[in-house]
Design a protein around this motif. Structure first.
Motif, mmCIF file in Angstrom:
data_model
loop_
_atom_site.group_PDB
_atom_site.id
_atom_site.type_symbol
_atom_site.label_atom_id
_atom_site.label_comp_id
_atom_site.label_asym_id
_atom_site.label_seq_id
_atom_site.Cartn_x
_atom_site.Cartn_y
_atom_site.Cartn_z
ATOM 1 N N VAL A 98 80.221 -76.149 -29.238
ATOM 2 C CA VAL A 98 81.133 -75.408 -28.373
ATOM 3 C C VAL A 98 80.878 -75.798 -26.923
ATOM 4 O O VAL A 98 79.737 -75.757 -26.457
ATOM 5 C CB VAL A 98 80.939 -73.884 -28.557
ATOM 6 N N VAL B 287 81.831 -74.758 -23.142
ATOM 7 C CA VAL B 287 82.363 -73.621 -22.389
ATOM 8 C C VAL B 287 82.549 -74.022 -20.935
ATOM 9 O O VAL B 287 81.626 -74.530 -20.300
ATOM 10 C CB VAL B 287 81.403 -72.410 -22.474
ATOM 11 N N GLU C 265 87.036 -72.340 -24.086
ATOM 12 C CA GLU C 265 86.114 -72.988 -25.017
ATOM 13 C C GLU C 265 86.834 -74.127 -25.715
ATOM 14 O O GLU C 265 87.993 -74.004 -26.088
ATOM 15 C CB GLU C 265 85.640 -72.010 -26.095
#
Length: 120
Positions: free
Chosen positions: A85, A87, A92
């Motif tokens: 992931v 961010v 995201e």
């Protein structure tokens, strides 16, 4: 009391140095598809154009000399799968972790596979 403070500082230091996500390195990209004909077409096209390389760091991705920084990069586990992931603010971007050296972006007709060719 002093040994407790030193122990806490040591624990904090170890925690901060262990904050990498484990997927740092240089990756080669290639397009793929679940459709056999489309997969062959993309393979032929990739052979003509060549694959590209991206670098994933602890808090950035580098592609064609351009570096994109992220607030955080981490591994998320959900429903028996792992995801990398990225961010950036409230947004995201999620890539599927195929194995410890392969990442996949997209999951429809066309997807991009990234295979680690070296550690950074």
């Amino acid at each position: 009391m002093k040994s407790l403070k030193y122990g806490a500082c040591l624990a904090l230091t170890l925690l901060l140095t262990a904050c990498d996500h484990g997927f740092e390195g240089v990756y080669e990209t290639r397009a793929d598809s679940s459709n056999e004909m489309m997969s062959q077409l993309m393979s032929d096209f990739s052979g003509l154009v060549g694959s590209e390389q991206i670098v994933i760091g602890t808090d950035y991705i580098e592609h064609n000399g351009e570096r994109t920084r992220f607030d955080d990069i981490f591994v998320r586990e959900s429903a028996g799968k792992r995801y990398l992931v990225f961010v950036q603010g409230e947004k995201e971007e999620v890539w599927t972790i195929v194995d410890d050296n392969t990442l996949m972006k997209g999951n429809g007709l066309v997807k991009v596979l990234m295979e680690r060719v070296s550690d950074e």
